[in-house]
Design an enzyme around this catalytic site. Sequence first.
Site, PDB file in Angstrom:
ATOM      1  CE  LYS A 148     -46.005 164.139 -15.875  1.00 63.86           C
ATOM      2  NZ  LYS A 148     -44.870 165.249 -15.501  1.00 63.86           N
ATOM      3  CB  SER A 153     -42.582 173.397 -13.104  1.00 63.68           C
ATOM      4  OG  SER A 153     -42.086 172.300 -14.007  1.00 63.68           O
TER       5      SER A 153
END
Length: 180
Positions: free
Chosen positions: A40, A131
């Site tokens: 990512k 998150s």
Amino acid sequence: MTVLFEGTTIVCVRAGKVVAMAGDGQVTLGTQIIKSNAKKVRKLYKGTVLAGFAGSTSDAMTLLERFENRLEQFKGDMMRSAVDLVKEWRTDRALRRLEAMILAANLDVTLLLSGAGDVIEPESDVAAIGSGSGYAQAAARAFREGTDWEPARIAKRAIEIASEICIYTDDTVTLEVLGE
């Protein structure tokens, strides 16, 4: 109710002329981990820009592709590219539905980009999204202020610490570094 940005943590740390960005590898679908080695964080624009994403993978990939196109169009001017992307992201009927955030950095600046129209330059040498971002950011700030560790070591360890607290973050770390 949909909860956004579950399944990832990205952290960026700078010190001097070095910037490091790290991200975990977990991809979550509902309550299941479906992948643990996703990448990512990547280098864009001839290896001069780091970009990490949080949120829906397909949405983020669409936005990263558009961001890279803007970097090409504006010859690596990250701020201009970011503002142009976010303007389109906010106003385009299809793009504004995309659920993702981007953290981007070059040797001069770190920027947080969102579909709400935000292009934010964090005040400190540490920024995070996703998150587990609060955990990673707190850990990275503590290491940045309390040690002489280089940014890469801080970013990697911050993701590892976040993975011990956030169920949507794992300890498979992708790390990219710019500078000395």
